[in-house]
Motif scaffolding. Structure first.
Motif, PDB file in Angstrom:
ATOM      1  N   HIS A 135      -7.605  -2.894 -36.249  1.00  0.00           N
ATOM      2  CA  HIS A 135      -7.711  -4.314 -35.902  1.00  0.00           C
ATOM      3  C   HIS A 135      -9.042  -4.592 -35.210  1.00  0.00           C
ATOM      4  O   HIS A 135      -9.680  -5.624 -35.458  1.00  0.00           O
ATOM      5  N   ALA A 136      -9.456  -3.680 -34.345  1.00  0.00           N
ATOM      6  CA  ALA A 136     -10.733  -3.836 -33.648  1.00  0.00           C
ATOM      7  C   ALA A 136     -11.893  -3.851 -34.640  1.00  0.00           C
ATOM      8  O   ALA A 136     -12.822  -4.662 -34.529  1.00  0.00           O
ATOM      9  N   HIS A 137     -11.851  -2.965 -35.624  1.00  0.00           N
ATOM     10  CA  HIS A 137     -12.933  -2.903 -36.609  1.00  0.00           C
ATOM     11  C   HIS A 137     -13.031  -4.199 -37.403  1.00  0.00           C
ATOM     12  O   HIS A 137     -14.136  -4.662 -37.734  1.00  0.00           O
ATOM     13  N   LEU A 138     -11.884  -4.798 -37.714  1.00  0.00           N
ATOM     14  CA  LEU A 138     -11.897  -6.063 -38.449  1.00  0.00           C
ATOM     15  C   LEU A 138     -12.557  -7.171 -37.635  1.00  0.00           C
ATOM     16  O   LEU A 138     -13.395  -7.920 -38.138  1.00  0.00           O
ATOM     17  N   ILE A 139     -12.170  -7.280 -36.363  1.00  0.00           N
ATOM     18  CA  ILE A 139     -12.723  -8.326 -35.511  1.00  0.00           C
ATOM     19  C   ILE A 139     -14.219  -8.121 -35.270  1.00  0.00           C
ATOM     20  O   ILE A 139     -14.999  -9.082 -35.171  1.00  0.00           O
ATOM     21  N   LEU A 140     -14.648  -6.865 -35.189  1.00  0.00           N
ATOM     22  CA  LEU A 140     -16.047  -6.559 -34.906  1.00  0.00           C
ATOM     23  C   LEU A 140     -16.917  -6.518 -36.157  1.00  0.00           C
ATOM     24  O   LEU A 140     -18.150  -6.451 -36.054  1.00  0.00           O
ATOM     25  N   GLU A 141     -16.324  -6.572 -37.336  1.00  0.00           N
ATOM     26  CA  GLU A 141     -17.093  -6.477 -38.575  1.00  0.00           C
ATOM     27  C   GLU A 141     -18.169  -7.564 -38.688  1.00  0.00           C
ATOM     28  O   GLU A 141     -19.316  -7.258 -39.060  1.00  0.00           O
ATOM     29  N   PRO A 142     -17.872  -8.840 -38.382  1.00  0.00           N
ATOM     30  CA  PRO A 142     -18.942  -9.847 -38.438  1.00  0.00           C
ATOM     31  C   PRO A 142     -20.067  -9.563 -37.437  1.00  0.00           C
ATOM     32  O   PRO A 142     -21.235  -9.853 -37.726  1.00  0.00           O
ATOM     33  N   LEU A 143     -19.727  -8.992 -36.275  1.00  0.00           N
ATOM     34  CA  LEU A 143     -20.761  -8.651 -35.300  1.00  0.00           C
ATOM     35  C   LEU A 143     -21.635  -7.508 -35.802  1.00  0.00           C
ATOM     36  O   LEU A 143     -22.838  -7.463 -35.516  1.00  0.00           O
ATOM     37  N   GLN A 144     -21.032  -6.591 -36.548  1.00  0.00           N
ATOM     38  CA  GLN A 144     -21.825  -5.504 -37.128  1.00  0.00           C
ATOM     39  C   GLN A 144     -22.764  -6.061 -38.194  1.00  0.00           C
ATOM     40  O   GLN A 144     -23.914  -5.608 -38.329  1.00  0.00           O
ATOM     41  N   PHE A 145     -22.270  -7.055 -38.960  1.00  0.00           N
ATOM     42  CA  PHE A 145     -23.126  -7.746 -39.929  1.00  0.00           C
ATOM     43  C   PHE A 145     -24.332  -8.364 -39.215  1.00  0.00           C
ATOM     44  O   PHE A 145     -25.476  -8.251 -39.667  1.00  0.00           O
TER      45      PHE A 145
END
Length: 451
Positions: free
Chosen positions: A392-402
């Motif tokens: 769940h954390a990876h999903l929420i942070l995915e746009p920030l990684q982008f």
């Protein structure tokens, strides 16, 4: 003449004179499943049969004492101590090492964009709907991402898939899906394809804002994912949990609370008043009222608690039995005995199970057994839950990684990554005194680790 821009991967180019984006080479994105059109004339994909699925879900959650507060607890548990960023590396044994640092540009982005607000809003939509709609806004020259926010999920609808490549290319944002009108589709934002070369494609485009789609995958869904906890409604346990308080409320509001049923023999009146049969109705009512008022005073009030009451009886010679003039029968009060407590407790257990939360963490479910569990039970249950939240954390942070790749931070700092601060609960004997005094979680506290 402006220069033609070609990305480092040699997959996307931008032609400034014609303002054209060019895809170079073979399409390397995964195949998109194309849902066959079924005669719908809308440009957007309906969310639910009436296109109001998230609105309906929200109303039903608001009417339940468990679902809303538990989903909020899950969002807060995921957020924990907020986020931190740093570089990921590995030691000689292959074990991961995370090194946090401070960068002024990144700190400015976090502050100006209010990233912490994005995190809790996105976490809430993730657990409510499994669908999150982060909006990314670029600078005027499109060189940097300057802002990220979570659009309200209930207001967002995907455009229908492009019939050529199966991609969803627009997101419509409207707060009035329940009202028919010509301005339904006036407000739309292009959608990023997150599966391949997303940064390169956006840099080769011309828009100033985008929706970066985030969702937790569930089988068979093309447009909108369905949260696993929704089985509460489909299975019928939501209706059971809803019906019990409604029934009890009606029972309390409408039932005449009766503790005793008093039977008075008709012979009592004629035996006590010899001329009873010749008395007019009004006189009989008067005598009965006096008698019943005296009895009622005797049976009620704090001063009469524990007192005894004496009634008379007669002996029937014919049948050889005693016949009581007055008979007082206590009534079993179902409300007082806790009617439907077991059913309420069972419904609550099913709801918490569907929400994937151990009841000991948030307190025992309603019912006769109100114990919240021991401290060790809560600690271990919480630590187990937190350890399973990484996806769940990876999903929420995915746009920030982008954003980190778009803004060049990932190239500037190899291994750059975002992480949530996560508390790991321990007993006091395993925490040093200096750590016990720490009130603000930070990356140096071993009781808090990145996900």
């Amino acid at each position: 003449m402006s220069e033609i821009l070609i990305n480092d991967a040699l997959t996307v180019a931008y032609l400034p004179q014609s303002q054209s984006a060019v895809t170079l080479g073979k399409n390397q994105r995964p195949t998109a499943p194309l849902e066959k059109e079924t005669g719908s004339t809308t440009e957007y994909a309906r969310w639910g049969d009436d296109n109001l699925f998230p609105q309906n879900i929200t109303r039903e959650i608001e009417a339940n004492t468990i679902i809303g507060s538990t989903l909020d607890w899950k969002a807060r548990a995921l957020y924990s101590g907020g986020i931190m960023y740093g570089s990921r590396s590995y030691d000689e044994k292959g074990e991961e090492k995370f090194t946090p640092f401070i960068d002024v540009d990144i700190e400015e982005f976090i502050f100006k964009s209010n990233v912490l607000r994005y995190l809790i809003e996105a976490s809430t939509d993730l657990y409510y709907f499994y669908n999150v709609f982060p909006e990314i806004i670029l600078s005027e020259d499109r060189s940097q991402v300057v802002s990220i926010s979570a659009q309200e999920a209930t207001f967002c609808r995907w455009a229908r898939q492009d019939q050529n490549d199966g991609l969803i290319k627009k997101c419509f944002i409207n707060a009035n899906w329940d009202k028919e009108g010509s301005d339904y589709l006036d407000n739309s934002v292009p959608v990023i394809d997150p599966y391949y070369a997303s940064v390169d494609k956006v840099k080769g485009d011309t828009s100033s804002k985008y929706i970066y789609p985030v969702s937790y995958p569930t089988p068979g869904k093309v447009y909108y994912q369905l949260a696993h906890w929704d089985s509460i409604r489909v299975s019928g346990w939501y209706e059971v949990a809803k019906a019990i308080p409604a029934f009890k409320k009606a029972l309390f509001g409408n039932q005449v609370i009766t503790q005793y049923h008093v039977e008075i023999s008709k012979e009592y009146w004629s035996d006590k008043y010899p001329n009873w049969n010749s008395l007019p109705i009004e006189k009989k009512k008067e005598l009965m009222t006096e008698e019943l008022e005296a009895f009622d005073r005797r049976m009620s009030g704090i001063d009469n608690a524990g007192k005894s009451i004496m009634t008379s009886f007669e002996h029937e010679e014919l049948h050889g039995k005693d016949h009581s003039y007055w008979k007082i029968n206590p009534i079993d009060n179902k409300i007082k005995s806790g009617i439907y407590i077991e059913d309420s407790q069972e419904a609550s257990s099913h709801i918490l199970y569907a929400l994937s939360v151990d009841p000991t963490i948030i307190g025992s479910a309603p019912g006769k057994g109100m114990g919240g569990g021991s401290g060790s039970d809560k600690r271990e249950a919480f630590n187990m839950y937190i350890s399973l939240c990484d996806v769940h954390a990876h999903l929420i942070l995915e746009p920030l990684q982008f954003i980190a790749w778009y803004n060049g931070w990932s190239k500037k700092y190899p291994g750059f990554t975002w992480r949530f601060r996560r508390p790991i609960l321990q007993t006091l004997d395993k925490v040093t005194p200096s750590k016990r005094e720490t009130t603000t979680p930070d990356a140096s506290n071993k009781n808090n680790s990145g996900s």
